[in-house]
Design a protein around this motif. Structure first.
Motif, short mmCIF file in Angstrom:
data_model
loop_
_atom_site.label_atom_id
_atom_site.label_comp_id
_atom_site.label_asym_id
_atom_site.label_seq_id
_atom_site.Cartn_x
_atom_site.Cartn_y
_atom_site.Cartn_z
N GLU A 128 8.31 -10.97 -8.67
CA GLU A 128 8.63 -10.56 -7.30
C GLU A 128 8.98 -9.07 -7.18
OE1 GLU A 128 9.93 -13.12 -4.51
OE2 GLU A 128 8.81 -14.70 -5.54
N LYS A 129 8.72 -8.29 -8.24
CA LYS A 129 9.00 -6.85 -8.12
C LYS A 129 7.94 -6.17 -7.28
CE LYS A 129 11.45 -6.20 -12.48
NZ LYS A 129 10.84 -7.21 -13.38
N TYR A 130 6.78 -6.78 -7.24
CA TYR A 130 5.72 -6.21 -6.39
C TYR A 130 5.04 -7.32 -5.58
CZ TYR A 130 1.61 -3.68 -4.80
OH TYR A 130 0.65 -3.11 -4.02
N VAL A 131 5.10 -7.16 -4.28
CA VAL A 131 4.40 -8.10 -3.40
C VAL A 131 3.30 -7.32 -2.71
CG1 VAL A 131 4.61 -9.56 -1.37
CG2 VAL A 131 6.47 -9.47 -3.01
N ASP A 171 3.52 3.34 -2.55
CA ASP A 171 2.85 4.62 -2.75
C ASP A 171 2.52 4.85 -4.22
OD1 ASP A 171 2.76 5.37 -0.17
OD2 ASP A 171 4.64 6.52 -0.21
N VAL A 172 3.47 4.48 -5.06
CA VAL A 172 3.30 4.73 -6.49
C VAL A 172 2.18 3.88 -7.08
CG1 VAL A 172 4.44 4.61 -8.72
CG2 VAL A 172 5.71 5.37 -6.72
N ILE A 173 2.14 2.63 -6.64
CA ILE A 173 1.22 1.69 -7.27
C ILE A 173 -0.19 1.74 -6.65
CG2 ILE A 173 1.48 -0.43 -5.92
CD1 ILE A 173 2.22 -1.72 -8.71
N ARG A 174 -0.32 2.45 -5.53
CA ARG A 174 -1.56 2.44 -4.76
C ARG A 174 -2.82 2.60 -5.61
NH1 ARG A 174 -0.93 5.55 0.31
NH2 ARG A 174 -0.05 3.58 0.98
N GLY A 175 -2.78 3.58 -6.50
CA GLY A 175 -3.97 3.86 -7.30
C GLY A 175 -4.31 2.74 -8.28
#
Lengths: 109, 325
Positions: free
Chosen positions: A39-42, A5-9
């Motif tokens: 690997e913190k964001y996939v 949700d946080v990274i969506r934008g």
């Protein structure tokens, strides 16, 4: 792992960044994002391809086919366009401001 | 990898089959395949690799929202067939093929019996000649009608058995694994089918030999030759119908019923025309037979109707593809 949700934008920004160095294809981009973030964001498959669709519709990236020799598979590659580059710069500026603002409200407890 | 394909296939079940969506599906599959292969290369087990790929697939609504795709409304969605249904359908088609083929053979045998009995009594009418000839004809007629009655019951029976699969014509979806397994069965059956059709054709081509052979022995025997000809041709037709039905079940499942909207329209028109043409042909056949006694030539109406109706469907198809309206 980071909340999507946080990274969506900023998914678009991440993908555009990956294309700054040159053309690439879906799996390579997602793999590089995974490695770069340790690997913190996939990025999920559907997120990735939604972003491709959106970016292409807006004229920020261009898709083209390239025949891959090792697998004999026809792959869709993407490259960034000049409007895409402008958009990327814009998003970078936006993030700097966002970061500044949010940082004002962050403190160690 | 098959699990991944099935998973993706299931994710797309509720979506319209537009080129855009199909393209997207291919893209996703390609990405998932890359990921899967790389995980395997890294030494992950099959299950681990599949698990990771599927857990990282995400949410299909995200994509559909981005593309502005509306999931198909419930009345437009087509059922997904299960293995049991497919088994039931192919079995029913095979059985129907058997009963219809046997029915056709019985009809041919009935006519053969009539000709045979008439000839037998005519040739061996020792006493009260006229009477015997009549007895032969009556016995022959009774036999023929009994056989035809049995045959017609078989047609009706198999028609009723197949009726419950009418819903398939409205379209359906096949899970990927089932599609592969049907394709496999069809390939396995291909040789049997070819041999059966070739045998049938040979039987039909060779069957008139009986007429010539019998009449060369004795002119009076020509009728026996005709009887044998009818039975042999009947066996040939049985092969066409029986094996044709099995092949037809595969074709229906893999190609025919998964039609586009235009194709469905085409099938409807062709069926409507056939529904008029065939009863009309039968009416002409009966009329010319009973009123003008032209049984000798009026059977030709059926092959002619068959050819005309086949050409109509082809012409319609060509016209349609030239002016897509």
């Amino acid at each position: 792992m980071i909340s999507s949700d946080v990274i969506r934008g900023y998914n678009d920004t991440l993908i555009l960044y990956m294309l700054l160095e040159g053309e690439s294809y879906g799996y390579e981009i997602s793999k590089n994002i995974r490695q770069l973030t340790e690997e913190k964001y996939v990025m999920k498959e559907t997120t990735l391809y939604s972003a491709f669709t959106r970016l292409e519709k807006n004229g920020y990236i261009q898709s083209f086919y390239l025949d891959e020799n090792s697998l004999g598979k026809r792959r869709t590659y993407y490259r960034i366009t000049p409007p895409g580059l402008d958009y990327y710069r814009e998003k970078c500026e936006e993030w700097k401001v966002t970061q500044e603002v949010v940082n004002l409200f962050i403190r160690e407890l | 990898m098959e699990t991944i394909m099935v998973y993706l296939e299931n994710m797309f079940v509720g979506l319209p089959k537009t080129p855009e969506v199909e393209h997207l599906k291919q893209e996703l599959l390609s990405g998932m395949e890359d990921k899967y292969l790389e995980l395997k290369r890294e030494g992950k087990s099959e299950n681990e690799a599949i698990g990771i790929v599927i857990s990282e697939f995400g949410n299909i609504e995200e994509l559909t929202a981005e593309l502005g795709i509306q999931p198909v409304s419930p009345e437009e969605t087509v059922p997904v067939l299960t293995e049991e249904e497919i088994y039931a359908y192919t079995t029913a088609k095979r059985n129907a093929g058997f009963w219809i083929g046997l029915g056709v053979l019985l009809c041919a045998s009935g006519v053969a019996f009539l000709i045979f009995m008439s000839a037998l009594f005519e040739n061996y009418a020792i006493s009260a000649a006229n009477r015997s000839v009549e007895t032969g004809a009556i016995l022959g007629l009774i036999g023929m009608f009994v056989l035809i009655a049995i045959a017609v019951s078989m047609f009706i029976y198999s028609g009723m058995k197949l009726e419950r699969f009418n819903y398939l014509e409205k379209g359906f979806q096949l899970p990927y694994t089932l599609k592969m397994s049907i394709q496999h069965s069809r390939e396995n059956f291909a040789l049997t089918y070819r041999i059966a059709i070739i045998t049938g054709v040979c039987l039909c081509i060779l069957s008139p030999v009986f007429i010539f052979a019998a009449s060369s022995i004795n002119d009076n025997y020509a009728s026996y030759g005709v009887s044998a000809f009818m039975v042999m041709a009947g066996v040939g037709v049985f092969l066409f119908v029986y094996y044709g039905n099995i092949q037809g079940a595969y074709t229906n499942l893999l190609e025919k019923y998964q039609l586009t909207v235009e194709k469905k329209q085409e099938v409807k028109v062709v069926r409507a025309v056939e529904a008029i043409v065939w009863p009309l042909a039968t009416a002409i056949f009966l009329f010319t037979g009973f009123v003008y006694q032209r049984w000798d030539i009026n059977w030709a109406i059926f092959p002619i109707t068959g050819i005309l109706s086949g050409s109509f469907s082809n012409v319609y198809h060509i016209m349609k593809s030239k002016n897509p309206s």
